[in-house]
Design an enzyme around this catalytic site. Structure first.
Site, PDB file in Angstrom:
ATOM      1  N   LEU A 199      44.727   5.727 -33.900  1.00 10.84           N
ATOM      2  CA  LEU A 199      43.354   5.496 -33.254  1.00 10.84           C
ATOM      3  C   LEU A 199      42.398   5.853 -34.720  1.00 10.84           C
ATOM      4  O   LEU A 199      41.447   4.982 -34.747  1.00 10.84           O
ATOM      5  CB  LEU A 199      42.643   6.941 -32.568  1.00 10.84           C
ATOM      6  N   ALA A 200      42.904   6.223 -35.741  1.00  9.85           N
ATOM      7  CA  ALA A 200      42.035   6.070 -36.994  1.00  9.85           C
ATOM      8  C   ALA A 200      43.238   6.242 -38.109  1.00  9.85           C
ATOM      9  O   ALA A 200      43.601   7.052 -37.540  1.00  9.85           O
ATOM     10  CB  ALA A 200      40.515   6.954 -37.295  1.00  9.85           C
ATOM     11  N   SER A 201      42.795   5.749 -39.451  1.00 11.80           N
ATOM     12  CA  SER A 201      43.349   5.822 -40.461  1.00 11.80           C
ATOM     13  C   SER A 201      42.140   5.987 -41.574  1.00 11.80           C
ATOM     14  O   SER A 201      41.805   5.063 -41.789  1.00 11.80           O
ATOM     15  CB  SER A 201      44.545   4.809 -40.287  1.00 11.80           C
ATOM     16  N   VAL A 250      43.160  10.696 -46.383  1.00 19.76           N
ATOM     17  CA  VAL A 250      43.619  12.380 -46.398  1.00 19.76           C
ATOM     18  C   VAL A 250      44.363  11.640 -45.272  1.00 19.76           C
ATOM     19  O   VAL A 250      45.935  12.785 -45.132  1.00 19.76           O
ATOM     20  CB  VAL A 250      42.759  13.076 -46.659  1.00 19.76           C
ATOM     21  N   GLN A 306      46.033  10.742 -40.791  1.00 13.07           N
ATOM     22  CA  GLN A 306      45.854   9.646 -39.915  1.00 13.07           C
ATOM     23  C   GLN A 306      46.156  10.167 -38.580  1.00 13.07           C
ATOM     24  O   GLN A 306      46.416  11.633 -38.671  1.00 13.07           O
ATOM     25  CB  GLN A 306      47.112   8.886 -39.779  1.00 13.07           C
ATOM     26  N   VAL A 307      45.535   9.432 -37.321  1.00 13.12           N
ATOM     27  CA  VAL A 307      45.144  10.265 -36.084  1.00 13.12           C
ATOM     28  C   VAL A 307      46.242   8.453 -35.193  1.00 13.12           C
ATOM     29  O   VAL A 307      45.405   7.903 -34.932  1.00 13.12           O
ATOM     30  CB  VAL A 307      43.622  10.227 -35.949  1.00 13.12           C
ATOM     31  N   LYS A 330      46.510  14.864 -35.691  1.00 19.16           N
ATOM     32  CA  LYS A 330      46.497  14.595 -37.068  1.00 19.16           C
ATOM     33  C   LYS A 330      47.320  15.363 -38.256  1.00 19.16           C
ATOM     34  O   LYS A 330      47.951  15.775 -38.313  1.00 19.16           O
ATOM     35  CB  LYS A 330      45.062  14.796 -37.337  1.00 19.16           C
ATOM     36  N   ASP A 342      29.546  18.353 -42.884  1.00 15.06           N
ATOM     37  CA  ASP A 342      30.043  17.361 -43.560  1.00 15.06           C
ATOM     38  C   ASP A 342      29.495  15.778 -41.899  1.00 15.06           C
ATOM     39  O   ASP A 342      30.240  15.404 -41.686  1.00 15.06           O
ATOM     40  CB  ASP A 342      32.021  16.910 -44.141  1.00 15.06           C
TER      41      ASP A 342
END
Length: 554
Positions: free
Chosen positions: A126-128, A131, A133-134, A148, A283
């Site tokens: 889904l995302a990279s 630090v 990756q998901v 994650k 954040d």
């Protein structure tokens, strides 16, 4: 060694490509550094700003340097204003690592096969990011989750690049005109600590769990649930959320979202985290914030990625709230006094000088309408002014300041006419009032009562010990008085002996003067200039004996 050398060559090429030599004043660099940077002169400078040069160079150098740039963007107390906007634009666009390797890491971390843990598992990420990756998955009870995983081998890469960053930081601190002020070595060390904290996903999960508990059943913010049975240091499994990215303004407007309410709720969330909960998501850049699709007329935020959080001491909370209120009342004297009382500036700072400096910074800002005033930039200007008076860098306040800048910038993007003070002012007034009401004091009493009761049996002994110490101090004082009296008595005896010697000496001198009349005037003048009390008795005795001998010889 070959890997390090290759990396150094890559860094050198990036420095040449983006003319990073222009970040340093030429006259401040030593001869051999200017010699190494000489090839850069062969490349045209172009029209890029120094912030854009640095941002593009960090992007080319890869995820670790990008992460370092993101950390720099959280330090407006150190980074020049003209570079902040470019550093804030740094994005993690990192290619994903092998999906089979991801699966192996999940199974190794959780000790079971993916099929035993999850009913379904998505092969594509889904995302990279730099630090972690998901991937998406579904638990056997039908709950949709995300997994994650920390990137494999990232610790070694980080350690290698941190050493190179430290080498660059030493050069910057030694040769840059702003090197001492920017503290680049401290920034790199801070970066190392921060990024290694981000590698601990169990720490991030604990932060998320705390934030979720603080906003449970809140209409303002939703935080996904953590599934602790499937969470380890390098694996995190949490609830999968569905929402619209906060930067997709067209989508938000298309579903009828109340943009004014959305912007104001973001400000309210920030102040609740800082002052009521004293635990804030530090954040909150747009990539970590979504908006729920339910009830668009009463929009609700969704937050993810709680690796970085912050908190303040009770004293900092109090002084910060009073500082903000005093600034917007233009009570610059109180702002200066609060800086001294809080210990943010040295105790000996002249309040009048600090007051004048704060007035110089704030007055031009307050000439604008309140809706046009940047709360975050005002706070940043105030801290920069205080640094001239040796204000120590307060890491917790810097983190807070950066978060406020993010929230305010996001709010103005959502609703350009956002008046931050309309939301902030009543909140701060109410918080200060509630802080000292009987209910709050009773709550504090209930919180600390067990510790007080635990220590209460020791109170009589402590009181007796204090009284005993006071009695001992009284005895010591009596002894000191007796010693002082004895010293005075001895001194009086010495003075009497000295006076007797003086009388005898004067008698002999008188006799001597009859023998040598022409010396009388000179001796009288000499005697007038003497401090008689400072001449010891032995000197008078010797003088008298000498004169007696001379008289007898005469």
């Amino acid at each position: 060694m070959f890997v390090v050398l290759r990396r150094l060559i890559t860094i050198g090429f990036v420095i040449w490509r983006y003319r990073l030599d222009l970040l340093f004043p030429p006259g401040e660099l030593p001869f051999y550094v200017r010699l190494l940077l000489l090839p850069c002169k062969l490349r045209p400078a172009g029209k890029m700003s120094r912030g854009e040069r640095l941002r593009r160079a960090l992007e080319d150098l890869g995820p670790i340097f990008i992460k370092f740039g993101q950390l720099l963007s959280t330090r407006p107390d150190l980074v020049p204003v003209d570079m902040m906007d470019d550093l804030n634009r740094l994005q993690d666009k990192v290619p994903p690592f092998d999906k089979d390797h991801f699966r192996q890491l999940v199974e190794r971390g959780l000790g079971e096969t993916v099929e035993n843990i999850f009913a379904s598992y998505e092969q594509e990420p889904l995302a990279s990011a730099s630090v972690a990756q998901v991937h998406g998955a579904t638990l056997h009870d039908g709950t949709r989750v995300v997994i994650k995983i920390v990137r494999p081998g990232i610790e070694r890469v980080i350690e290698q690049d941190v050493r190179l960053l430290m080498m660059i930081a030493r050069l910057v601190e030694r040769y840059s005109i702003d090197g001492k002020r920017l503290h680049p070595i401290d920034v790199v060390q801070d970066y190392r600590s921060t990024i290694f904290d981000e590698l601990d996903l169990q720490r991030e999960a604990a932060n998320a769990s705390q934030l979720r508990r603080n906003f449970i059943d809140s209409p303002l913010l939703y935080v996904p649930e953590i599934y602790w049975d499937y969470t380890r240091n390098n694996v995190l499994v949490m609830e999968r959320i569905h929402g619209i990215p906060v930067t997709h303004i067209d989508e938000l407007k298309a579903q009828g979202t109340d943009m004014k309410a959305l912007a104001e709720r973001g400000v309210e969330i920030f102040f609740k985290q800082v002052f009521e909960h004293n635990f804030f998501h530090a954040d909150m850049h747009p990539g970590n914030i979504f908006v729920a699709t339910e009830n668009p007329e009463y929009p609700k935020y969704i937050a993810v990625d709680m690796a970085i959080v912050g908190s303040l001491t009770r004293e900092d909370q109090y002084y910060l709230a009073r500082n903000l209120l005093a600034m917007f009342r233009r009570d610059y004297r109180q702002v200066a006094e609060l800086h001294v009382q809080s210990g943010w500036v040295p105790e000996g700072t002249r309040v009048e000088e600090l007051e004048a400096a704060v007035r110089t910074v704030c007055e031009p800002i307050f000439e604008k309408p309140l809706k046009d005033i940047s709360f975050g930039h005002l706070l940043m200007s105030l801290f920069r002014t205080a640094r001239r008076f040796d204000m120590e860098v307060q890491p917790q306040l810097v983190l807070l300041q950066k978060t406020l800048l993010n929230i305010e910038g996001l709010g103005r993007q959502l609703y350009p006419d956002l008046d931050l003070w309309v939301t902030a002012h009543p909140f701060l007034e109410r918080w200060l009032k509630d802080r000292f009401n009987p209910k709050a004091l009773w709550k504090q009493f209930q919180r600390y009562a067990p510790e007080w009761l635990e220590k209460f049996p020791q109170v009589p002994e402590l009181v007796f010990g204090s009284l005993q110490q006071m009695q001992n101090l009284g005895q010591v004082a009596t002894q000191l008085e007796a010693q002082t009296a004895e010293m005075e008595r001895q001194q009086q005896l010495r003075r009497r002996s000295q006076r007797r010697s003086v009388i005898g000496a004067l008698a002999l001198i008188g006799a001597g003067l009859t023998a040598w009349p022409h010396l009388g005037g000179q001796l009288a003048a000499w005697a007038h200039r003497l401090d008689w009390d400072q001449i010891p008795a032995e000197s008078w005795a010797l003088l008298s004996l000498g004169l007696a001998v001379l008289i007898l010889r005469r």
